[in-house]
Design a protein around this motif. Structure first.
Motif, PDB file in Angstrom:
ATOM      1  N   ARG A 404       0.943  -1.186  -0.025  1.00 35.90           N
ATOM      2  CA  ARG A 404      -0.093  -0.026  -0.038  1.00 35.90           C
ATOM      3  C   ARG A 404       0.796   1.250   0.195  1.00 35.90           C
ATOM      4  O   ARG A 404       0.600   2.389  -0.567  1.00 35.90           O
ATOM      5  CB  ARG A 404      -0.911  -0.136   1.423  1.00 35.90           C
ATOM      6  N   TYR A 405       1.954   1.373   0.756  1.00 36.98           N
ATOM      7  CA  TYR A 405       2.845   2.419   0.788  1.00 36.98           C
ATOM      8  C   TYR A 405       3.474   2.703  -0.320  1.00 36.98           C
ATOM      9  O   TYR A 405       3.719   3.994  -0.719  1.00 36.98           O
ATOM     10  CB  TYR A 405       3.674   2.145   2.145  1.00 36.98           C
ATOM     11  N   ASP A 406       4.546   1.643  -0.964  1.00 30.01           N
ATOM     12  CA  ASP A 406       5.320   1.785  -2.000  1.00 30.01           C
ATOM     13  C   ASP A 406       5.733   0.541  -2.563  1.00 30.01           C
ATOM     14  O   ASP A 406       6.124  -0.379  -1.831  1.00 30.01           O
ATOM     15  CB  ASP A 406       6.586   2.458  -1.274  1.00 30.01           C
ATOM     16  N   ASP A 409       9.134  -0.937  -2.347  1.00 23.89           N
ATOM     17  CA  ASP A 409       9.659  -1.702  -0.994  1.00 23.89           C
ATOM     18  C   ASP A 409       9.094  -3.046  -1.003  1.00 23.89           C
ATOM     19  O   ASP A 409       9.579  -3.838  -0.610  1.00 23.89           O
ATOM     20  CB  ASP A 409       9.085  -0.768  -0.110  1.00 23.89           C
ATOM     21  N   ARG A 443      16.150   6.245  -6.416  1.00 25.45           N
ATOM     22  CA  ARG A 443      15.231   7.190  -5.899  1.00 25.45           C
ATOM     23  C   ARG A 443      16.165   8.408  -5.834  1.00 25.45           C
ATOM     24  O   ARG A 443      15.382   9.275  -6.205  1.00 25.45           O
ATOM     25  CB  ARG A 443      14.871   6.687  -4.573  1.00 25.45           C
ATOM     26  N   ARG A 466       0.340  22.906  -6.731  1.00 29.17           N
ATOM     27  CA  ARG A 466      -0.421  22.455  -5.676  1.00 29.17           C
ATOM     28  C   ARG A 466      -0.948  23.376  -4.699  1.00 29.17           C
ATOM     29  O   ARG A 466      -1.918  22.912  -3.994  1.00 29.17           O
ATOM     30  CB  ARG A 466       0.211  21.435  -4.932  1.00 29.17           C
TER      31      ARG A 466
ATOM     32  N   ILE B 519      10.423   9.533   1.934  1.00 28.94           N
ATOM     33  CA  ILE B 519      10.457   8.644   3.206  1.00 28.94           C
ATOM     34  C   ILE B 519       9.952   7.223   2.699  1.00 28.94           C
ATOM     35  O   ILE B 519       8.995   6.984   2.169  1.00 28.94           O
ATOM     36  CB  ILE B 519       9.095   8.995   4.273  1.00 28.94           C
ATOM     37  N   ASP B 520      10.928   6.162   3.034  1.00 29.83           N
ATOM     38  CA  ASP B 520      10.756   4.864   2.734  1.00 29.83           C
ATOM     39  C   ASP B 520       9.920   4.071   3.636  1.00 29.83           C
ATOM     40  O   ASP B 520       9.681   4.744   4.874  1.00 29.83           O
ATOM     41  CB  ASP B 520      11.806   4.239   2.034  1.00 29.83           C
ATOM     42  N   PHE B 521       9.566   2.864   3.578  1.00 30.76           N
ATOM     43  CA  PHE B 521       8.619   2.536   4.287  1.00 30.76           C
ATOM     44  C   PHE B 521       9.309   2.243   5.800  1.00 30.76           C
ATOM     45  O   PHE B 521       8.773   2.422   6.799  1.00 30.76           O
ATOM     46  CB  PHE B 521       8.284   0.896   3.927  1.00 30.76           C
ATOM     47  N   ALA B 524       9.107   5.130   7.593  1.00 33.93           N
ATOM     48  CA  ALA B 524       7.892   5.944   7.991  1.00 33.93           C
ATOM     49  C   ALA B 524       7.554   5.010   9.235  1.00 33.93           C
ATOM     50  O   ALA B 524       6.881   5.599  10.267  1.00 33.93           O
ATOM     51  CB  ALA B 524       6.800   5.439   7.143  1.00 33.93           C
ATOM     52  N   VAL B 548       3.447  17.319   0.125  1.00 36.99           N
ATOM     53  CA  VAL B 548       2.148  17.009  -0.475  1.00 36.99           C
ATOM     54  C   VAL B 548       2.310  15.437  -1.009  1.00 36.99           C
ATOM     55  O   VAL B 548       1.246  14.660  -0.627  1.00 36.99           O
ATOM     56  CB  VAL B 548       1.615  17.617  -1.427  1.00 36.99           C
ATOM     57  N   PRO B 549       3.330  15.077  -1.615  1.00 39.56           N
ATOM     58  CA  PRO B 549       3.132  13.804  -2.259  1.00 39.56           C
ATOM     59  C   PRO B 549       3.514  12.576  -1.221  1.00 39.56           C
ATOM     60  O   PRO B 549       2.796  11.460  -1.141  1.00 39.56           O
ATOM     61  CB  PRO B 549       4.150  13.542  -3.384  1.00 39.56           C
ATOM     62  N   LEU B 550       4.339  13.064  -0.230  1.00 35.24           N
ATOM     63  CA  LEU B 550       4.705  12.252   0.889  1.00 35.24           C
ATOM     64  C   LEU B 550       3.488  11.925   1.547  1.00 35.24           C
ATOM     65  O   LEU B 550       2.997  11.087   2.424  1.00 35.24           O
ATOM     66  CB  LEU B 550       5.616  12.937   1.710  1.00 35.24           C
ATOM     67  N   ALA B 553       0.822   9.629   0.105  1.00 38.48           N
ATOM     68  CA  ALA B 553       1.363   8.149   0.445  1.00 38.48           C
ATOM     69  C   ALA B 553       1.069   7.765   1.769  1.00 38.48           C
ATOM     70  O   ALA B 553       0.711   6.532   1.875  1.00 38.48           O
ATOM     71  CB  ALA B 553       2.749   7.987  -0.086  1.00 38.48           C
ATOM     72  N   LEU B 554       1.418   8.501   2.729  1.00 40.31           N
ATOM     73  CA  LEU B 554       1.407   8.238   4.306  1.00 40.31           C
ATOM     74  C   LEU B 554       0.025   8.222   4.691  1.00 40.31           C
ATOM     75  O   LEU B 554      -0.406   7.167   5.150  1.00 40.31           O
ATOM     76  CB  LEU B 554       2.071   9.342   5.001  1.00 40.31           C
ATOM     77  N   SER B 557      -1.539   4.912   3.265  1.00 37.81           N
ATOM     78  CA  SER B 557      -0.786   3.547   3.950  1.00 37.81           C
ATOM     79  C   SER B 557      -1.111   3.202   5.472  1.00 37.81           C
ATOM     80  O   SER B 557      -1.445   2.460   6.005  1.00 37.81           O
ATOM     81  CB  SER B 557       0.594   3.686   4.109  1.00 37.81           C
TER      82      SER B 557
END
Lengths: 585, 585
Positions: A404-406, A409, A443, A466, B519-521, B524, B548-550, B553-554, B557
């Protein structure tokens, strides 16, 4: 007087003061008191009840006689208590290290050499190398492993262990320890399974599953206090094992038993070995040690964080190294901190490593006086406990969460899992490390460069796509969102060129470096090139929010001299300086 | 109507439109006109004057007969003109590729097999793999090489080439191509050097040095226009070579000459080879191709940037691949874009790859009609040209610049240089790549987390240690200056704990994520852990400036759910929200 809050944060800082921890025993032993002892004593009983059957089961899993597991549950726990910094770590044989021991010993056994001597050497070498890593302060090496990779590796190994234990569970001759061989062997052997073996295996599985998983809930529903219900669940395996041992003597098909144990409860001896054996075993020993360390540090750090304590990775390397050297001397297989056992130890109320010392004492007593009971344990019952423990390590929830997150990963997790299943633990963890590093490099190689404008009425600058922001004709504000280095310097150049082409009226372009923590030499050169190239096109480049240490390094090098004279403290200053004089504030 | 500025930026965008460049010839040929032709024609004369002696010299450097170099200066230039996207690239034999060819062929020659056939196969394989890389769009692979690493590698190779050419220059039998062997051989052979050979060698070195380096300056001082003086410097090697050839027939000790050339000016033939030879040569071919590509793309991109043009890395892979396949078919050694020659081509006014086609024509004409002249060239004179060209590639200035800017970059440069000198080109470049990646990983694994406060009267937040800023009791503002990933998540946790311990009165801690682009899994999860751990200590964690994109994603999740509700748009908003209600704005 230190404030109470400072005292609370104290342990988190300990690792930052080298020296304090060299013998962590001295941190807790002087303040030891009766309440701590009672807590440790209670936990030691629970842990010993778990440890004794595990010790035998994991020794058999490694292809070694049961006493090597029992010995691994004595002296190594003492060594860990001396040097370990994690208060509730339960050291001893684990499914993961036993499995890796089995693969390391396979070539030795194939040559007809003594696998026990090789296992002791493996423990010694592994211990020596862990201590060396600890003295070199390499404890942070585990940071190279992302959680998805660790999870993929753990789940993969757990699946391999569970599949492999179907052999002893169903009393079938399975060989191989990778999925293709295991599934093939199972497919061929399954028709030979006897009804008696099948029913005994299923009975054992059901008994442990009910006893450990369902009993506590049932008791709670019947009004038993949750704490007592939890204890009942943790102690349930003992009567179940005893009942299965008794049943096995009458069961049809005579289930295979653990069999004879040596009379000595513990033998201390420095193992003898040849340079040739060292050459064969040093690499498996190193990897086994590091994987064991990873397992230990993961569980102990997560427990320590919840308790406000700190675990020093370097000290843990030394402590696990000492425990493995003790294992080698005590005639035992390699050890590490166990995931489930450490959690049980913490849940059962352990406060210091003395809990482990007491548990070692229980193991010694049982091995000395109750060995007939241990000999009568049916192997299928032990296999059932291993299978249930392994299945708990399979973490599908995490796979879903990463997915769900990435997706990247999640792909790293799945790749590690599949490589572990098909090619074994070491290729699995190796490919996981490489894959996650490659993902990270990928990345940061494509940094975001976005056009920003000012939020009306504030001094905040945000992405123009945005937010409804203010912009100024002829002035392009670009925010760079990643540290600059050789791997992304070129991509930044191209991205800036692309954004300028989209804003053809630009006379002044400002690079806002709020997200740039470091600029390496190649990237500094690329910035100079960019400045030069834009100047030729009639665009003046400016910098804003350049961090002070970066500015100092750049000034000293002379690399960006003309550009550094065009640096603004902030985006707001840049706007005031560049749009301001046109009366367009 | 497109604005003139948009047209100016146009070429920079070309690489972003896949498809446009598949046959770049079509981009420039339709608009070709007389002025362009005159420019290309002039440049082709200059380049041919440089190319012909280089072709012979580099063929001898590769341990191959001189015609393989001449052939390499014909058909491959045509193939490059068809597919190349760099307007002034001069393809042909280069010192670097010839040196790598020599090491690739050493085992073949040692087995007594035909080195020429092997060289053709090397070119074919290298070409095929470059084309494959281009079709797979791997052109950005060179981003893995930092400038210091490339410079260390280039300088190292240049030193090796210059040292190796002391053999032909002094007419000594030197073997080996690494520094230990070369220096040892030189030490043993030096007493045998004849006075005649020494004086001829020094004469040749002096003549070329004076002609190419000092003549233009001298002429300018005598009032000759700089443009003409430059041309004189570029053409000077031709009369000097001729004079040395004439002198050699009378010189004492009869200097070794290039010797017989085949009568055919060009022979086209598909080379025959066995699978065994492919197995030996594919890896050297791949590395040779990539190093040649790196050399080509470096020079052509830096020239293109200065001219406002763009070079597509993927297209260049295909063009160099085609040139190498042409080399294999034309009986030539592997080719790439030459550093010095490309610069000369650009300086001499070349505008399109047609300059290369014309230069190839001159080479053919000379090889057909003037081969007696080429045969009479003394080898020592060619060695002198190679030595002088190599010495120009040694970049001490860059070593000093990196040393001043960042000792770690300088260390990477020196390590690459030393490994290249002692173990060869491939270990050198390999260790350089690994070292620079390791340095980068190390750098981002220790992210800066600094305490910030507000610059009075503004909405800007800066490091409290560097600026006189406003802070608020109980409120700790922490700025994180790096993207978060598994490799630094733990370090950030510990650093935050340390900073909180230094500010024990903290009730609210705000993480300002302005420098966090991803920010990877694992990271997070670490943030969630940190939030949890701080809450237990009575500190509430907040986030600010989460991109905003982070955030999206957060949110999707669910990993940071409670924390995301405590997110402020900016540090200023956080201060207003957390310190404001206490009347402490």
């Amino acid at each position: 007087m230190p404030s109470p809050r400072r005292a609370l944060f104290h342990p988190l800082l300990d690792h930052l003061r080298p020296g304090r921890h060299w013998l962590p025993l001295l941190n807790w032993l002087p303040g030891y008191h009766r309440h701590l002892f009672l807590a440790d004593f209670g936990a030691s009983l629970i842990v010993a009840a778990l440890l004794i059957p595990q010790a035998i089961a994991y020794a058999l899993l490694a292809g070694l006689p049961p006493q090597t597991g029992l010995y691994a549950s004595t002296l190594p726990l003492l060594a860990y208590a001396l040097f370990g910094s994690a208060m509730t770590q339960s050291v001893g044989p684990t499914a993961l290290t036993s499995m890796m021991t089995a693969s390391a010993l396979a070539p030795i056994a194939a040559r007809g050499e003594d696998p026990i001597a090789a296992a002791l050497l493996l423990a010694l070498l592994s211990g020596a190398m862990l201590i060396a890593c600890g003295l070199l302060r390499l404890g942070r090496i585990t940071q190279l492993l992302s959680h998805p990779v660790v999870s993929g590796f753990t789940s993969g190994t757990a699946i391999l262990i569970a599949l492999g234990q179907l052999g002893p569970l169903l009393q079938l001759p399975l060989s191989g320890n990778l999925v293709p061989a295991l599934l093939g062997g199972l497919w061929r052997a399954l028709p030979q399974v006897s009804a008696a073996a099948l029913s005994f295996g299923l009975l054992a599985l059901a008994a442990f599953a009910l006893g450990s998983e369902l009993l506590p809930g049932l008791l709670r529903r019947l009004g038993v206090p949750p704490r007592h219900a939890g204890w009942a669940g943790r102690l349930a395996p003992l009567p179940i094992l005893a009942a299965l041992a008794v049943y096995a003597t009458y069961a049809p098909g005579n289930p295979t038993l653990v069999g004879p144990l040596p009379t000595a409860a513990l033998v201390l001896e420095w193992p003898s070995f040849t340079p040739d054996e060292v050459a064969t075993l040093w690499l498996p020993a190193l990897l086994l040690g590091l994987v064991g360390f990873l397992q230990s540090i993961t569980i102990s750090q997560s427990l320590a964080l919840a308790r406000g304590e700190t675990v020093s990775p370097d000290q843990e390397l030394i402590a696990l190294g000492a425990a493995n050297i003790a294992a080698g001397v005590a005639g035992a297989l390699p050890v590490s901190g166990g995931f489930a056992r450490t959690a049980v130890n913490a849940n059962a109320g352990a406060r210091t490593p003395l809990s482990g010392v007491l548990a070692a004492g229980w193991v010694l007593l049982v091995a000395a006086w109750l060995s007939p009971l241990l000999q009568a344990l049916p192997r299928a019952a032990l296999a059932a406990t291993i299978i249930l423990a392994s299945l708990k390590l399979i973490d599908l929830r995490l796979l879903l969460a990463t997915w769900r997150y990435d997706k990247r990963d999640a792909a790293a997790l799945l790749a590690t899992l599949l490589v572990t299943l098909c090619f074994g633990a070491l290729p699995g963890i190796g490919s996981g490390v490489l894959l996650s590093l490659a993902l990270f490099i990928h990345r940061v190689s494509q940094p975001q460069v976005v056009v920003v404008g000012r939020l009306p009425g504030t001094e905040h600058f945000r992405n123009i796509e945005r937010f409804p922001v203010q912009t100024w004709p002829g002035l392009l504000l670009l925010r760079v969102d990643e540290s600059l280095y050789f791997g992304n310097a070129q991509a930044v150049q191209l991205r800036v060129a692309e954004l300028l082409a989209r804003h053809p009226d630009t006379r002044d372009a400002v690079l806002i470096l709020s997200g740039v923590a470091s600029i390496d030499f190649s990237a500094a050169e690329a910035l100079a090139q960019l400045d030069h190239g834009l100047a030729k096109r009639g665009v003046t480049l400016y910098l804003a929010e350049l961090k002070v240490p970066l500015r100092q390094a750049l000034v000293g090098s002379g690399l960006l001299d003309p550009l550094l004279e065009r640096t603004f403290l902030s985006a707001q200053h840049a706007v005031l300086g560049l749009a301001g004089w046109r009366g367009e504030r």
